[in-house]
Motif scaffolding. Structure first.
Motif, PDB file in Angstrom:
ATOM      1  N   THR A   1     -10.627  14.215 -33.708  1.00 59.89           N
ATOM      2  CA  THR A   1     -10.868  14.659 -32.269  1.00 59.89           C
ATOM      3  C   THR A   1     -10.118  13.729 -31.351  1.00 59.89           C
ATOM      4  N   PHE A   2      -9.774  14.362 -30.140  1.00 53.91           N
ATOM      5  CA  PHE A   2      -9.165  13.805 -29.004  1.00 53.91           C
ATOM      6  C   PHE A   2      -9.969  13.929 -27.816  1.00 53.91           C
ATOM      7  N   GLU A   3     -10.405  12.966 -26.950  1.00 51.12           N
ATOM      8  CA  GLU A   3     -11.108  13.282 -25.838  1.00 51.12           C
ATOM      9  C   GLU A   3     -10.879  12.524 -24.748  1.00 51.12           C
ATOM     10  N   LYS A   4     -10.918  12.986 -23.622  1.00 49.29           N
ATOM     11  CA  LYS A   4     -10.676  12.069 -22.304  1.00 49.29           C
ATOM     12  C   LYS A   4     -11.907  12.792 -21.118  1.00 49.29           C
ATOM     13  N   VAL A   5     -12.759  11.836 -20.981  1.00 50.38           N
ATOM     14  CA  VAL A   5     -13.842  12.223 -19.912  1.00 50.38           C
ATOM     15  C   VAL A   5     -13.491  11.970 -18.421  1.00 50.38           C
ATOM     16  N   TYR A   6     -13.424  12.718 -17.424  1.00 51.69           N
ATOM     17  CA  TYR A   6     -13.028  12.294 -16.368  1.00 51.69           C
ATOM     18  C   TYR A   6     -14.367  11.790 -15.329  1.00 51.69           C
ATOM     19  N   PRO A   7     -13.938  10.844 -14.458  1.00 53.28           N
ATOM     20  CA  PRO A   7     -15.103  10.220 -13.795  1.00 53.28           C
ATOM     21  C   PRO A   7     -15.670  11.044 -12.613  1.00 53.28           C
ATOM     22  N   PHE A   8     -16.009  12.552 -12.591  1.00 52.91           N
ATOM     23  CA  PHE A   8     -16.301  13.198 -11.736  1.00 52.91           C
ATOM     24  C   PHE A   8     -16.643  14.463 -12.172  1.00 52.91           C
ATOM     25  N   GLY A   9     -17.326  15.665 -11.524  1.00 58.72           N
ATOM     26  CA  GLY A   9     -17.651  16.700 -11.785  1.00 58.72           C
ATOM     27  C   GLY A   9     -17.302  17.752 -10.754  1.00 58.72           C
ATOM     28  N   TRP A  10     -17.427  19.005 -10.905  1.00 55.77           N
ATOM     29  CA  TRP A  10     -17.367  19.900 -10.303  1.00 55.77           C
ATOM     30  C   TRP A  10     -18.627  20.567  -9.534  1.00 55.77           C
ATOM     31  N   LEU A  11     -18.918  20.865  -8.393  1.00 58.59           N
ATOM     32  CA  LEU A  11     -20.086  21.510  -7.824  1.00 58.59           C
ATOM     33  C   LEU A  11     -19.653  22.694  -7.458  1.00 58.59           C
ATOM     34  N   GLY A  12     -20.212  23.840  -8.077  1.00 53.79           N
ATOM     35  CA  GLY A  12     -19.390  25.276  -7.836  1.00 53.79           C
ATOM     36  C   GLY A  12     -20.559  25.935  -7.120  1.00 53.79           C
ATOM     37  N   VAL A  13     -20.161  27.027  -6.223  1.00 53.99           N
ATOM     38  CA  VAL A  13     -21.119  27.845  -5.558  1.00 53.99           C
ATOM     39  C   VAL A  13     -20.465  29.046  -5.361  1.00 53.99           C
ATOM     40  N   LEU A  14     -21.468  30.145  -5.717  1.00 51.83           N
ATOM     41  CA  LEU A  14     -21.084  31.348  -5.804  1.00 51.83           C
ATOM     42  C   LEU A  14     -21.787  32.138  -4.350  1.00 51.83           C
ATOM     43  N   SER A  15     -21.089  32.825  -3.509  1.00 55.99           N
ATOM     44  CA  SER A  15     -21.916  33.426  -2.547  1.00 55.99           C
ATOM     45  C   SER A  15     -21.346  34.709  -2.144  1.00 55.99           C
ATOM     46  N   GLU A  16     -22.267  35.562  -1.458  1.00 59.18           N
ATOM     47  CA  GLU A  16     -21.963  37.010  -1.340  1.00 59.18           C
ATOM     48  C   GLU A  16     -21.274  36.877   0.116  1.00 59.18           C
ATOM     49  N   THR A  17     -19.742  36.352   0.258  1.00 64.26           N
ATOM     50  CA  THR A  17     -19.300  36.580   1.540  1.00 64.26           C
ATOM     51  C   THR A  17     -17.847  36.779   1.167  1.00 64.26           C
ATOM     52  N   PRO A  18     -16.839  37.240   2.131  1.00 59.41           N
ATOM     53  CA  PRO A  18     -15.608  37.433   1.916  1.00 59.41           C
ATOM     54  C   PRO A  18     -14.906  36.069   1.657  1.00 59.41           C
ATOM     55  N   PRO A  19     -13.946  35.981   0.665  1.00 57.23           N
ATOM     56  CA  PRO A  19     -12.973  34.887   0.399  1.00 57.23           C
ATOM     57  C   PRO A  19     -12.318  34.514   1.682  1.00 57.23           C
ATOM     58  N   VAL A  20     -12.315  33.137   1.687  1.00 58.21           N
ATOM     59  CA  VAL A  20     -11.513  32.477   2.866  1.00 58.21           C
ATOM     60  C   VAL A  20     -10.114  32.761   2.973  1.00 58.21           C
ATOM     61  N   SER A  21      -9.413  33.126   1.873  1.00 59.02           N
ATOM     62  CA  SER A  21      -7.910  33.256   1.955  1.00 59.02           C
ATOM     63  C   SER A  21      -7.775  34.341   0.752  1.00 59.02           C
ATOM     64  N   HIS A  22      -6.788  35.129   0.929  1.00 51.83           N
ATOM     65  CA  HIS A  22      -6.468  36.119  -0.004  1.00 51.83           C
ATOM     66  C   HIS A  22      -5.881  35.501  -1.340  1.00 51.83           C
ATOM     67  N   GLU A  23      -5.362  34.348  -1.177  1.00 52.25           N
ATOM     68  CA  GLU A  23      -5.054  33.654  -2.537  1.00 52.25           C
ATOM     69  C   GLU A  23      -5.858  32.335  -2.757  1.00 52.25           C
ATOM     70  N   LEU A  24      -6.136  31.887  -3.886  1.00 53.31           N
ATOM     71  CA  LEU A  24      -6.589  30.553  -4.142  1.00 53.31           C
ATOM     72  C   LEU A  24      -6.136  29.274  -3.439  1.00 53.31           C
ATOM     73  N   ILE A  25      -7.054  28.689  -2.946  1.00 53.10           N
ATOM     74  CA  ILE A  25      -6.532  27.378  -2.370  1.00 53.10           C
ATOM     75  C   ILE A  25      -7.052  26.210  -3.239  1.00 53.10           C
ATOM     76  N   TYR A  26      -6.199  25.298  -3.832  1.00 54.97           N
ATOM     77  CA  TYR A  26      -6.454  24.044  -4.550  1.00 54.97           C
ATOM     78  C   TYR A  26      -6.342  23.067  -3.488  1.00 54.97           C
TER      79      TYR A  26
END
Ligand code: RFL
Ligand code: PHB
Length: 388
Positions: free
Chosen positions: A174-199
């Motif tokens: 096995t090969f592993e790399k753990v990153y020193p942070f996480g992602w906090l995700g939110v789902l909401s019933e609102t229109p998307p802020v942009s018609h394409e994804l923003i990274y």
């Protein structure tokens, strides 16, 4: 009970494999540990490569996806309030489909029901026996132990499943790399802020604006691993998101109550080999990527591509070469996605131990993307998915 292929795990990889094999006349049983409501309520990936779209079509489950999904010809990368558009269509002539994993799983369960396929849910204590050459599986349901004899076992039971552990420790690497942070995700019933994804790359940390449909948005923030969901009020989430995305987007962001909020750790993980005799590992059971490249679900589907081809050739023509080549073929593509997901994660996040030198490298990498169509082509080619 006897079947040709016993599939452990009723997530997207297990169900898609079952569907493709069924269409080729191969009998399967799917064993799932959780109840169906739980499996269908998990909120996960959102971006499908065009190869994944083709696989869902081949399985006969693409109809609703084409009707309700959103085809995206590009995505936005932002840093220091500047947006760089990665134009997939112009750069590599392909697009991606925005359609949630939750919906994919729904469609697969509907198809499985329609063909009368067996999915045994709430199967407890699933155990693999007789490997590598004479496999059978036992499990307990409603207090009774059952046994399934089979030709092959497909371990589609995710990162925390039992299949990977059935390989002898002397064989498994096995090969592993753990990153020193996480992602906090939110789902909401609102229109998307942009018609394409923003990274968004930002000095306060990464942010991602994604979507599920015209009135359902999915947003993520990079957070320290020590943060707890309860610490993040909806207001705090929206305020922080506004700080990290381009001003123009922040000014038009529509906010609302979070209908789901969770923190996921980020890791890269690969287990080799992906086959031991008549046992195959598929999807998250064999590998994990950080979500920054939108590759987790897509990689699970490419494994299913190689494995379904191999099993169909085996039953139709009696040939074993693709069965024997499964692990090498799948891993060749897996490692490329592992590299891309690691690179995207490194490009876009702030690392706690990042030096000024590291920051300069990150900035110049982003400037390079802004000014070089060759650099954008490399990103686009990987994001839309390398060929099978
Ligand atoms: P899954 O979806 O984990 O399904 C495995 C299934 O196996 C069952 N199972 C067992 N069944 C019987 N016996 C046992 N002992 C069992 N142990 C487990 C589980 O209940 C489950 O139903 O794996 P699969 O099918 O390989 O699919 C892989 C994808 O789900 C995964 O790669 C992505 O969702 C990863 N991922 C994301 N990928 C993206 O591309 N974009 C994302 O935004 C994204 N977000 C995520 C994610 C994965 C997450 N996990 C695993 C915690 C967010 C989360 C929270
Ligand atoms: C999502 O919509 O959940 C999503 C999209 C793109 C990613 C990761 C997650 O890279």
């Amino acid at each position: 009970m006897r079947t040709q292929v016993c599939i452990i795990g009723g997530g997207p990889s297990g169900l898609l494999l079952a569907q493709l094999l069924h269409r080729a006349g191969i009998d399967t049983v799917v064993l799932e540990r959780r109840d169906r409501a739980y499996v269908l309520s998990r909120i996960r990936a959102g971006v499908l490569e065009w190869g994944t779209v083709g696989m869902l079509d081949a399985a006969g489950v693409g109809e609703r996806m084409h009707r309700e999904g959103f085809v995206h010809g590009g995505t936005l990368l932002s840093a220091r309030n500047r947006a760089i558009r990665i134009d997939f269509e112009a750069l590599v002539g392909t697009r991606v489909m925005v359609y949630g994993q939750t919906e994919v799983t729904h469609d697969l369960y509907d198809a499985r029901d329609a063909m009368g396929g067996v999915v045994i849910d709430e199967a407890e204590g699933v155990t693999l026996h007789g490997l590598p050459d004479a496999p059978f599986v036992t499990y307990t349901k409603d207090g009774t132990e059952h046994r399934i004899d089979c030709d092959y076992i497909a371990g589609c039971d995710g990162f925390h499943g039992v299949s990977r552990a059935a390989l002898p420790a002397s064989l498994l690497k096995t090969f592993e790399k753990v990153y020193p942070f996480g992602w906090l995700g939110v789902l909401s019933e609102t229109p998307p802020v942009s018609h394409e994804l923003i990274y968004a790359n930002h000095e306060r940390g990464f942010a991602l604006c994604s979507m599920r449909n015209a009135n359902l948005s999915r947003y993520y923030l990079q957070v320290p691993l020590t943060d707890r969901v309860e610490q993040w009020s909806d207001t705090a989430f929206w305020d922080e998101l506004r700080r990290r995305i381009p001003h123009e987007a922040a000014d038009t962001l529509v906010t609302g109550p979070a209908i789901e909020k969770s923190i996921a750790p980020l890791r890269s993980f690969v287990a080799e080999p992906m086959r031991w005799g008549r046992l195959f590992l598929v999807g998250d059971a064999a590998h994990i990527v950080p979500p920054t490249g939108a590759k987790g679900l897509n990689l699970a589907v490419s494994d299913v591509h190689y494995l379904s081809q191999a099993l169909i050739a085996r039953y139709r023509d009696g040939t074993e070469d693709l069965v024997e080549a499964y692990s090498d073929r799948a891993l060749a593509r897996v490692w490329k996605a592992i590299r891309f997901s690691w690179w995207m994660t490194t490009l876009l996040h702030r690392f706690p131990d990042q030096t000024e030198f590291d920051q300069h490298i990150q900035n110049s990498e982003i400037a390079y993307l802004e000014h070089s169509s060759a650099a954008r082509t490399v990103l686009a080619e990987n994001y839309v998915g390398l060929p099978y």
